[in-house]
Motif scaffolding. Sequence first.
Motif, PDB file in Angstrom:
ATOM      1  N   ALA A  45      10.476  -0.615  -4.029  1.00 57.27           N
ATOM      2  CA  ALA A  45      10.652   0.248  -2.855  1.00 57.27           C
ATOM      3  C   ALA A  45      10.296   1.694  -3.197  1.00 57.27           C
ATOM      4  O   ALA A  45       9.574   2.363  -2.453  1.00 57.27           O
ATOM      5  CB  ALA A  45      12.086   0.156  -2.353  1.00 57.27           C
ATOM      6  N   ALA A  46      10.805   2.178  -4.336  1.00 60.54           N
ATOM      7  CA  ALA A  46      10.492   3.552  -4.755  1.00 60.54           C
ATOM      8  C   ALA A  46       9.003   3.714  -5.037  1.00 60.54           C
ATOM      9  O   ALA A  46       8.398   4.741  -4.697  1.00 60.54           O
ATOM     10  CB  ALA A  46      11.315   3.909  -5.991  1.00 60.54           C
ATOM     11  N   THR A  47       8.398   2.700  -5.648  1.00 58.99           N
ATOM     12  CA  THR A  47       6.973   2.771  -5.940  1.00 58.99           C
ATOM     13  C   THR A  47       6.147   2.769  -4.664  1.00 58.99           C
ATOM     14  O   THR A  47       5.145   3.496  -4.571  1.00 58.99           O
ATOM     15  CB  THR A  47       6.556   1.593  -6.837  1.00 58.99           C
ATOM     16  N   SER A  48       6.556   1.980  -3.687  1.00 61.72           N
ATOM     17  CA  SER A  48       5.831   1.938  -2.411  1.00 61.72           C
ATOM     18  C   SER A  48       5.858   3.292  -1.719  1.00 61.72           C
ATOM     19  O   SER A  48       4.852   3.733  -1.140  1.00 61.72           O
ATOM     20  CB  SER A  48       6.444   0.865  -1.497  1.00 61.72           C
ATOM     21  N   ILE A  49       7.007   3.961  -1.780  1.00 62.87           N
ATOM     22  CA  ILE A  49       7.103   5.293  -1.180  1.00 62.87           C
ATOM     23  C   ILE A  49       6.251   6.290  -1.961  1.00 62.87           C
ATOM     24  O   ILE A  49       5.619   7.184  -1.388  1.00 62.87           O
ATOM     25  CB  ILE A  49       8.566   5.763  -1.123  1.00 62.87           C
ATOM     26  N   SER A  50       6.232   6.121  -3.283  1.00 59.38           N
ATOM     27  CA  SER A  50       5.546   7.103  -4.135  1.00 59.38           C
ATOM     28  C   SER A  50       4.032   7.104  -3.958  1.00 59.38           C
ATOM     29  O   SER A  50       3.370   8.082  -4.314  1.00 59.38           O
ATOM     30  CB  SER A  50       5.881   6.840  -5.611  1.00 59.38           C
ATOM     31  N   ILE A  51       3.464   6.030  -3.416  1.00 61.71           N
ATOM     32  CA  ILE A  51       2.012   5.993  -3.239  1.00 61.71           C
ATOM     33  C   ILE A  51       1.576   6.638  -1.923  1.00 61.71           C
ATOM     34  O   ILE A  51       0.376   6.834  -1.704  1.00 61.71           O
ATOM     35  CB  ILE A  51       1.465   4.557  -3.298  1.00 61.71           C
ATOM     36  N   ILE A  52       2.528   7.001  -1.067  1.00 62.06           N
ATOM     37  CA  ILE A  52       2.183   7.586   0.232  1.00 62.06           C
ATOM     38  C   ILE A  52       1.394   8.887   0.080  1.00 62.06           C
ATOM     39  O   ILE A  52       0.372   9.067   0.764  1.00 62.06           O
ATOM     40  CB  ILE A  52       3.457   7.800   1.081  1.00 62.06           C
ATOM     41  N   PRO A  53       1.811   9.837  -0.783  1.00 68.54           N
ATOM     42  CA  PRO A  53       1.012  11.069  -0.913  1.00 68.54           C
ATOM     43  C   PRO A  53      -0.428  10.814  -1.344  1.00 68.54           C
ATOM     44  O   PRO A  53      -1.350  11.502  -0.881  1.00 68.54           O
ATOM     45  CB  PRO A  53       1.780  11.876  -1.976  1.00 68.54           C
ATOM     46  N   VAL A  54      -0.646   9.837  -2.232  1.00 68.08           N
ATOM     47  CA  VAL A  54      -2.000   9.534  -2.686  1.00 68.08           C
ATOM     48  C   VAL A  54      -2.842   9.020  -1.521  1.00 68.08           C
ATOM     49  O   VAL A  54      -4.009   9.412  -1.362  1.00 68.08           O
ATOM     50  CB  VAL A  54      -1.969   8.504  -3.826  1.00 68.08           C
ATOM     51  N   ILE A  55      -2.247   8.172  -0.698  1.00 64.14           N
ATOM     52  CA  ILE A  55      -2.962   7.652   0.467  1.00 64.14           C
ATOM     53  C   ILE A  55      -3.293   8.779   1.440  1.00 64.14           C
ATOM     54  O   ILE A  55      -4.403   8.844   1.997  1.00 64.14           O
ATOM     55  CB  ILE A  55      -2.130   6.558   1.159  1.00 64.14           C
ATOM     56  N   ILE A  56      -2.347   9.686   1.657  1.00 63.80           N
ATOM     57  CA  ILE A  56      -2.574  10.808   2.570  1.00 63.80           C
ATOM     58  C   ILE A  56      -3.709  11.693   2.065  1.00 63.80           C
ATOM     59  O   ILE A  56      -4.595  12.112   2.836  1.00 63.80           O
ATOM     60  CB  ILE A  56      -1.287  11.626   2.747  1.00 63.80           C
ATOM     61  N   ILE A  57      -3.706  11.991   0.765  1.00 66.95           N
ATOM     62  CA  ILE A  57      -4.763  12.827   0.180  1.00 66.95           C
ATOM     63  C   ILE A  57      -6.125  12.156   0.369  1.00 66.95           C
ATOM     64  O   ILE A  57      -7.120  12.821   0.727  1.00 66.95           O
ATOM     65  CB  ILE A  57      -4.488  13.085  -1.316  1.00 66.95           C
ATOM     66  N   TYR A  58      -6.185  10.844   0.153  1.00 67.15           N
ATOM     67  CA  TYR A  58      -7.470  10.160   0.320  1.00 67.15           C
ATOM     68  C   TYR A  58      -7.911  10.162   1.777  1.00 67.15           C
ATOM     69  O   TYR A  58      -9.099  10.371   2.066  1.00 67.15           O
ATOM     70  CB  TYR A  58      -7.374   8.720  -0.182  1.00 67.15           C
ATOM     71  N   ILE A  59      -6.969   9.976   2.705  1.00 68.79           N
ATOM     72  CA  ILE A  59      -7.324   9.983   4.127  1.00 68.79           C
ATOM     73  C   ILE A  59      -7.873  11.360   4.525  1.00 68.79           C
ATOM     74  O   ILE A  59      -8.845  11.469   5.290  1.00 68.79           O
ATOM     75  CB  ILE A  59      -6.099   9.614   4.989  1.00 68.79           C
ATOM     76  N   ILE A  60      -7.268  12.422   3.998  1.00 74.37           N
ATOM     77  CA  ILE A  60      -7.699  13.778   4.341  1.00 74.37           C
ATOM     78  C   ILE A  60      -9.107  14.056   3.830  1.00 74.37           C
ATOM     79  O   ILE A  60      -9.941  14.637   4.530  1.00 74.37           O
ATOM     80  CB  ILE A  60      -6.708  14.813   3.770  1.00 74.37           C
ATOM     81  N   PHE A  61      -9.382  13.611   2.597  1.00 72.09           N
ATOM     82  CA  PHE A  61     -10.645  13.990   1.959  1.00 72.09           C
ATOM     83  C   PHE A  61     -11.684  12.873   1.938  1.00 72.09           C
ATOM     84  O   PHE A  61     -12.775  13.082   1.404  1.00 72.09           O
ATOM     85  CB  PHE A  61     -10.382  14.426   0.514  1.00 72.09           C
ATOM     86  N   GLN A  62     -11.386  11.704   2.509  1.00 71.54           N
ATOM     87  CA  GLN A  62     -12.291  10.567   2.345  1.00 71.54           C
ATOM     88  C   GLN A  62     -13.663  10.816   2.972  1.00 71.54           C
ATOM     89  O   GLN A  62     -14.686  10.419   2.404  1.00 71.54           O
ATOM     90  CB  GLN A  62     -11.671   9.305   2.944  1.00 71.54           C
ATOM     91  N   LYS A  63     -13.707  11.494   4.118  1.00 73.93           N
ATOM     92  CA  LYS A  63     -14.990  11.715   4.787  1.00 73.93           C
ATOM     93  C   LYS A  63     -15.917  12.552   3.908  1.00 73.93           C
ATOM     94  O   LYS A  63     -17.093  12.228   3.730  1.00 73.93           O
ATOM     95  CB  LYS A  63     -14.768  12.394   6.133  1.00 73.93           C
TER      96      LYS A  63
END
Length: 271
Positions: free
Chosen positions: A241-259
């Motif tokens: 559960a803690a690990t699943s939450i911890s990957i959220i910032p990485v996903i957000i950063i990729y969504i912001i900069f993916q284009k």
Amino acid sequence: MNKGRTIFLNSILVILSLITIIPFVWMLLSSFAPNSEIVKIGGSLFPTPSSISNYLDVQEKFNFMRMFANSLFIAVTTTVIIIYTSALMGFVFAKFRFWGKNILFGVVLSTMMLPWAVTIIPKYEMMVDFGWLDSYKALIIPSVVSGFGIFMFRQAISQVPDEMLEAARVDGASDFYIFHRIILPMSQNTIASLAIFQFLWSWEDFLWPYLMINNEEKQLLSVGLRMFNGQYGTDYGGLFAATSISIIPVIIIYIIFQKRFIAGVSSGAIK
């Protein structure tokens, strides 16, 4: 023939994607399951999600939110600093002429060829001598310069026409103005790529924070997750559960900069 080759390659990509995704799906489902379901022998491949208690109790296991904030602060700070210093030094190496430039750039590249573990002991001794143990300075300052980032920006800025910079100088623009108003806006693809890589590296770094920080209030999340490993067992549900939450910032950063990241990769492929 080409259609068959395309189907074959797509099938390979699908298989490799499944191999990559299945462990993540298993972890995510396990984060909603009790520990007994996760470690049960003879059960189904994927645990049956039945509760959100692992997420509700994660703060009670350790100071999750404080460590999450610490990791976010360190990752964002080091990423921003490295992007700026890498762009600045890349600009110097790409557009300025001075004695020993190629030798100095070769030294910068050589730092990328050294295994990171080789530098741990000298860096640790330096932090002890400076009195920086148990401080964020020990996590930020040794990371303010990146050979990889300098190389990326140097290659990208080299593509900027010299005539454009000379025209700006003729109009009275200083090098400071040129760097901030011309070079940085034209390096958005490189900034996005480096931001994704550097944030990920900073966010998941374990060994260096483990060596530098002893105070739990200052500790990072990557180190804090090991607290789920007890002497006689591991709370896998809480850990997942803690690990699943911890990957959220990485996903957000990729969504912001993916284009911008994809645009940079595509332009490099075209060149």
